[in-house]
Write a protein that holds these residues in place. Structure first.
Motif, PDB file in Angstrom:
ATOM      1  N   GLY A   1       0.791  -1.223   0.000  1.00  0.00           N
ATOM      2  CA  GLY A   1       0.000   0.000   0.000  1.00  0.00           C
ATOM      3  C   GLY A   1       0.823   1.273   0.000  1.00  0.00           C
ATOM      4  O   GLY A   1       0.457   2.261   0.632  1.00  0.00           O
ATOM      5  N   LYS A   2       1.927   1.289  -0.753  1.00  0.00           N
ATOM      6  CA  LYS A   2       2.825   2.435  -0.770  1.00  0.00           C
ATOM      7  C   LYS A   2       2.768   3.152  -2.109  1.00  0.00           C
ATOM      8  O   LYS A   2       2.368   2.581  -3.129  1.00  0.00           O
ATOM      9  CB  LYS A   2       4.264   1.992  -0.495  1.00  0.00           C
ATOM     10  N   GLN A   3       3.207   4.424  -2.096  1.00  0.00           N
ATOM     11  CA  GLN A   3       3.426   5.134  -3.345  1.00  0.00           C
ATOM     12  C   GLN A   3       4.738   4.685  -3.957  1.00  0.00           C
ATOM     13  O   GLN A   3       5.587   4.086  -3.288  1.00  0.00           O
ATOM     14  CB  GLN A   3       3.451   6.649  -3.099  1.00  0.00           C
ATOM     15  N   LEU A   4       4.945   5.027  -5.228  1.00  0.00           N
ATOM     16  CA  LEU A   4       6.119   4.534  -5.944  1.00  0.00           C
ATOM     17  C   LEU A   4       7.386   5.362  -5.686  1.00  0.00           C
ATOM     18  O   LEU A   4       8.480   4.931  -6.028  1.00  0.00           O
ATOM     19  CB  LEU A   4       5.824   4.494  -7.450  1.00  0.00           C
ATOM     20  N   HIS A   5       7.240   6.559  -5.139  1.00  0.00           N
ATOM     21  CA  HIS A   5       8.400   7.410  -4.831  1.00  0.00           C
ATOM     22  C   HIS A   5       9.272   7.643  -6.070  1.00  0.00           C
ATOM     23  O   HIS A   5      10.501   7.719  -5.967  1.00  0.00           O
ATOM     24  CB  HIS A   5       9.243   6.800  -3.702  1.00  0.00           C
ATOM     25  N   ASN A   6       8.652   7.767  -7.206  1.00  0.00           N
ATOM     26  CA  ASN A   6       9.361   8.064  -8.453  1.00  0.00           C
ATOM     27  C   ASN A   6       8.308   8.550  -9.447  1.00  0.00           C
ATOM     28  O   ASN A   6       7.425   7.788  -9.844  1.00  0.00           O
ATOM     29  CB  ASN A   6      10.071   6.810  -8.985  1.00  0.00           C
ATOM     30  N   ASP A   7       8.400   9.829  -9.830  1.00  0.00           N
ATOM     31  CA  ASP A   7       7.376  10.401 -10.707  1.00  0.00           C
ATOM     32  C   ASP A   7       7.305   9.705 -12.053  1.00  0.00           C
ATOM     33  O   ASP A   7       6.219   9.502 -12.604  1.00  0.00           O
ATOM     34  CB  ASP A   7       7.644  11.903 -10.904  1.00  0.00           C
ATOM     35  N   LEU A   8       8.470   9.357 -12.612  1.00  0.00           N
ATOM     36  CA  LEU A   8       8.487   8.737 -13.939  1.00  0.00           C
ATOM     37  C   LEU A   8       7.787   7.371 -13.920  1.00  0.00           C
ATOM     38  O   LEU A   8       6.936   7.081 -14.779  1.00  0.00           O
ATOM     39  CB  LEU A   8       9.933   8.589 -14.419  1.00  0.00           C
ATOM     40  N   ILE A   9       8.118   6.555 -12.917  1.00  0.00           N
ATOM     41  CA  ILE A   9       7.491   5.234 -12.819  1.00  0.00           C
ATOM     42  C   ILE A   9       6.022   5.381 -12.426  1.00  0.00           C
ATOM     43  O   ILE A   9       5.151   4.651 -12.926  1.00  0.00           O
ATOM     44  CB  ILE A   9       8.252   4.354 -11.815  1.00  0.00           C
ATOM     45  N   ALA A  10       5.725   6.322 -11.524  1.00  0.00           N
ATOM     46  CA  ALA A  10       4.341   6.515 -11.083  1.00  0.00           C
ATOM     47  C   ALA A  10       3.447   6.931 -12.245  1.00  0.00           C
ATOM     48  O   ALA A  10       2.329   6.412 -12.399  1.00  0.00           O
ATOM     49  CB  ALA A  10       4.289   7.561  -9.974  1.00  0.00           C
ATOM     50  N   PHE A  11       3.913   7.859 -13.078  1.00  0.00           N
ATOM     51  CA  PHE A  11       3.120   8.268 -14.240  1.00  0.00           C
ATOM     52  C   PHE A  11       2.974   7.110 -15.221  1.00  0.00           C
ATOM     53  O   PHE A  11       1.922   6.950 -15.856  1.00  0.00           O
ATOM     54  CB  PHE A  11       3.769   9.473 -14.919  1.00  0.00           C
TER      55      PHE A  11
END
Length: 431
Positions: free
Chosen positions: A300-310
Motif C-alpha cells: 500500500g505504498k506510493q512509488l516514490h518516483n514520478d516517472l514510474i508513477a506516471f
C-alpha cells in the motif's frame, strides 16, 4: 508574499487535506483575476498542450481504476495547480524588477527561518518533539530526522533545495551568495535527505556547465577559488560543532549515512513492483489511475518516483506528457540563458538557476514524487514571468530605430539638413 510565508506550514492540516497556503491561494485567485481585467495578458501557451494531455490521460484512466475517487482527487488537485501556475506566471510577468526582488527577499527569508528551525531540531531533541507534537506524530525516535514545519523530512529537504533559486536571484555579490548558500546547504543536509543532496549536486553541475559554455571561464575560476576558501572555513566550523560532540556526530551519521543502504534497497524493490505492474497491466496506454498503485500493491505504498508513477498510473500517454512538459520547462530555462548572452545588460547571469532548479527537481523526482510540490511550480511560474519580460524587452529593442552617431548628427545640422524637407531628413536618418 503571503504564499511564500505560508508555504512551509505543511504541518498544519485543514479539512480536505488542505494546508494554509492552499486557503490563501484560493482566496487570492479571484482577486488576481479581477486585477487582470485592467489590461490584456499575453502569455505563452506551449505548456497548455502537455498539461491538457496529462489531464486527459488521468481522466481516461479513471474508467479502469480500482479506486476512482483517488484518481478524481488527483485530477482536481492538478487542475487547481495548473490554473494557479498560469495565474502566478501572469503576476510575475507584470511585476517590475523592484517588486519582484521584494518577493524573492521574502521567500529567501522564509527559507532561512525554516532552516534555523531545522538546525534547532537537529541540536535539540526537545525542540524537535515540540514541533512534531503539533502534527500528532509519535516522538520516540532515537535518531530522528529534522523536518522543520513539514511532516516529512524529505519534503523539508526539497523545500530548502529549491530555496537556492530565490537566494541566487536576489544576491548582488558572489561573496554573499556563497556564504549564504553554504548556510542554506547545511540546513538542507541536517534533514538527512540523500535525494535532495544528489539533486543539489546535479543542479549545481548543470548551472556551472552553463556558465562555462557561456564563455565566463574567468568568472568561473574566480568563483571556484572563493568557494573553495568559503567551504574550508565553513567546513572547519561544522567540524568543530558536530564532530567534537559525540551525540551530534552519531546523529548526523545515522540519519545521513546509516540509512543509505536500507533506503536504497527499499526503493529498488518498490520500483521493481511498479515496473512489473506496468508490464503485466492491460492498460499500458492509459494506466491504472492516479494514486491507485497503493490500491494494488500489497504494501500500500506510493512509488516514490514520478516517472514510474506516471507510467504505471497514467500509461504511456501520461508519462509522455510529463516528459514533454518538463523538457519544455528546461528548454525555456536554457533559452533564458541565450537571451542573457544576447543582451547581458537586460538580465543577470543568475538566470542559470532556473535550468539548475529544473534539473535538480528532475533528479529529486527519481526518488520522491515531487510533481505536486508548490515551491517547484512557483519557480516555473517565476521563470515564465521573467522570460516573458525578457522577450518583450528584446522585441522592443529590435523595433527601436537606430540612433544617429553624434558626429553624423552635428554634420547634418551644420549643413542645413535639419532645415530641409521631411522627406530629405527621413532619407538621411534611414541612411
Amino acid at each position: 508574499m503571503g504564499v511564500m510565508v505560508l508555504l512551509p506550514l505543511d504541518i498544519v492540516k485543514l479539512p480536505l487535506n488542505m494546508t494554509p497556503v492552499d486557503v490563501w491561494i484560493m482566496m487570492g485567485l479571484p482577486l488576481l483575476w479581477l486585477s487582470f481585467l485592467r489590461e490584456k495578458q499575453v502569455m505563452g501557451v506551449l505548456y497548455f498542450i502537455p498539461m491538457l494531455l496529462i489531464l486527459i490521460a488521468s481522466f481516461v484512466s479513471t474508467f479502469g481504476t480500482p479506486e476512482p475517487r483517488n484518481a478524481l482527487v488527483v485530477i482536481l488537485k492538478e487542475v487547481y495547480i495548473f490554473i494557479w501556475f498560469i495565474t502566478l506566471a501572469a503576476v510575475f510577468a507584470q511585476l517590475d524588477a523592484q517588486n519582484r526582488r521584494r518577493v524573492l527577499i521574502v521567500w529567501s527569508a522564509v527559507v532561512f527561518v525554516h532552516g534555523f528551525v531545522l538546525i534547532g531540531q537537529f541540536l535539540s531533541p526537545s525542540f524537535w518533539r515540540l514541533i512534531v507534537s503539533f502534527a500528532g506524530k509519535p516522538h520516540g525516535y532515537e535518531f530522528y530526522r529534522p523536518a522543520g514545519l513539514f511532516i516529512n523530512a524529505n519534503s523539508a529537504g526539497f523545500f530548502q533545495l529549491l530555496g537556492f533559486a530565490p537566494l541566487m536571484l536576489v544576491c548582488r555579490s558572489r561573496q554573499s551568495a556563497m556564504i549564504l548558500g553554504l548556510i542554506l546547504l547545511s540546513t538542507m543536509l541536517v534533514t538527512g535527505s540523500m535525494g535532495a543532496t544528489v539533486a543539489f549536486a546535479a543542479g549545481a553541475a548543470v548551472a556551472i556547465a552553463a556558465i562555462a559554455l557561456s564563455g565566463r571561464i574567468v568568472l568561473l575560476i574566480k568563483s571556484f577559488a572563493q568557494l573553495t576558501f568559503a567551504v574550508l572555513l565553513f567546513g572547519s566550523l561544522l567540524f568543530v560543532v558536530i564532530y567534537q560532540n559525540q551525540r551530534y556526530q552519531e546523529h548526523f551519521e545515522s540519519i545521513f549515512l546509516g540509512r543509505a543502504e536500507r533506503s536504497s534497497e527499499g526503493r529498488f524493490y518498490l520500483w521493481q513492483r511498479g515496473i512489473e505492474e506496468f508490464m503485466n497491466s492491460d492498460l499500458l496506454l492509459w494506466g491504472i489511475g492516479p494514486e491507485n498503485f497503493r490500491e494494488v500493491d500489497w504494501q500500500g505504498k506510493q512509488l516514490h518516483n514520478d516517472l514510474i508513477a506516471f507510467s504505471v498510473e497514467r500509461g504511456l500517454v501520461g508519462v509522455g506528457s510529463l516528459v514533454l512538459f518538463v523538457a519544455l520547462m528546461a528548454g525555456r530555462a536554457a533559452y533564458m540563458i541565450v537571451l542573457h548572452l544576447r543582451r547581458p545588460d537586460q538580465s543577470s547571469l543568475a538566470v542559470v538557476v532556473f535550468l539548475g532548479a529544473t534539473v535538480a527537481a528532475v533528479v529529486e523526482s527519481l526518488t520522491h514524487q515531487t510533481f505536486h510540490f508548490r515551491e517547484l511550480w512557483i519557480i516555473w511560474a517565476l521563470q515564465e514571468g521573467m522570460l516573458f519580460q525578457m522577450l518583450t524587452t528584446a522585441i522592443k529593442a529590435e523595433r527601436m530605430p537606430a540612433r544617429l552617431p553624434a558626429s553624423r548628427a552635428v554634420r547634418l545640422l551644420t549643413t542645413g539638413a535639419a532645415n530641409s524637407s521631411p522627406t530629405a531628413w527621413s532619407s538621411h536618418y534611414a541612411d
